[in-house]
Design a protein around this motif. Sequence first.
Motif, PDB file in Angstrom:
ATOM      1  N   SER A 159      48.551  86.849  89.077  1.00 52.90           N
ATOM      2  CA  SER A 159      47.214  87.199  88.614  1.00 52.90           C
ATOM      3  C   SER A 159      47.062  88.713  88.594  1.00 52.90           C
ATOM      4  O   SER A 159      47.211  89.373  89.630  1.00 52.90           O
ATOM      5  N   ASN A 161      44.551  91.469  88.490  1.00 49.97           N
ATOM      6  CA  ASN A 161      43.115  91.639  88.707  1.00 49.97           C
ATOM      7  C   ASN A 161      42.748  93.071  89.092  1.00 49.97           C
ATOM      8  O   ASN A 161      41.715  93.319  89.713  1.00 49.97           O
ATOM      9  N   ALA A 185      47.971  84.594  79.702  1.00 49.08           N
ATOM     10  CA  ALA A 185      46.556  84.421  79.383  1.00 49.08           C
ATOM     11  C   ALA A 185      45.808  85.737  79.556  1.00 49.08           C
ATOM     12  O   ALA A 185      46.073  86.499  80.490  1.00 49.08           O
ATOM     13  N   ASN A 187      41.996  86.748  80.207  1.00 44.51           N
ATOM     14  CA  ASN A 187      40.859  85.996  80.735  1.00 44.51           C
ATOM     15  C   ASN A 187      39.532  86.723  80.520  1.00 44.51           C
ATOM     16  O   ASN A 187      39.483  87.941  80.352  1.00 44.51           O
ATOM     17  N   SER A 188      38.432  85.947  80.545  1.00 46.54           N
ATOM     18  CA  SER A 188      37.082  86.469  80.343  1.00 46.54           C
ATOM     19  C   SER A 188      36.769  87.570  81.362  1.00 46.54           C
ATOM     20  O   SER A 188      37.201  87.487  82.519  1.00 46.54           O
ATOM     21  N   ASN A 217      42.004  91.456  83.964  1.00 44.44           N
ATOM     22  CA  ASN A 217      42.032  90.020  84.233  1.00 44.44           C
ATOM     23  C   ASN A 217      42.994  89.322  83.271  1.00 44.44           C
ATOM     24  O   ASN A 217      42.597  88.828  82.219  1.00 44.44           O
ATOM     25  N   THR A 219      46.818  86.774  83.274  1.00 42.01           N
ATOM     26  CA  THR A 219      47.709  85.904  84.044  1.00 42.01           C
ATOM     27  C   THR A 219      49.117  86.061  83.505  1.00 42.01           C
ATOM     28  O   THR A 219      49.323  86.089  82.290  1.00 42.01           O
TER      29      THR A 219
END
Length: 267
Positions: A159, A161, A185, A187-188, A217, A219
Amino acid sequence: MKKYLFILISLALFLAPEVHAAVWNKAQTGAYGQTYGSATAHCTFASHPALGDTILVGFATYFTSATSTTITSVKDSNNNSYTISPQSPIFNADTNTTEMGIAYLLSAPSNASNTITVTWGKASTGGHLTSIWCDDFSLSSGYVAVFDSDATATGTTDSVNAPTTSVSGNDIVYSTVSTKADVTALNSPWLDGGGAGGGLEAYSGYVANTTSPVAANMTTNPIVPLWASMEEAIRASSTATSPSPSSTILSLAKGTLAVGRGNLSIY
């Protein structure tokens, strides 16, 4: 004296420029480019950027062993140079086999080209990619783009982040992540950068019209969870100015004075 003070205040209110909210818009679909075993990569928009547009660029390159190189240049085909963000380039979290950076052109000149090229000091090795993502944004009238901040982070999880760069107004934040595997991915609240190109070892995204910091954000493939991540924030700065009180009329006769957007009656 009170009468003249009232007149000066009223004039200032009448003559003050109208200020509208800043709005960032995507000017056209983003562009992505990649090469193998090369020191350069380029992206090509469908159209040349319009005068005054803001262009944001992310890029990455890869090596089979620990390597350090520099970013030689980021330019369009008309030789307009892009500014490389202060903290570029950075390396991934293991043995410096991935190097990446971010650049920007705050206000496109009249001859801005739709083809943008990043050049590194060394070619990528072992069949790995050299990649570039490019995105074109317009800004509502009455505002200009200014560089706000950039930030970096590395990690060893699947992840992504971080980082979270600071913002100080209505900003557009641009994120680029490079990994030892794939980005699986975005992500929002992030939206695809570079025309949703890439995913093989790196990816870009953006968030427009934010007044709050936004953490990266994405993945990545958990098989090799090693990554480097960068953000840059570009702020909308108002060009509006207020008239100087010293420039207003100090003595007025009775009557009606037409000022800007209305009439001011003097008694």
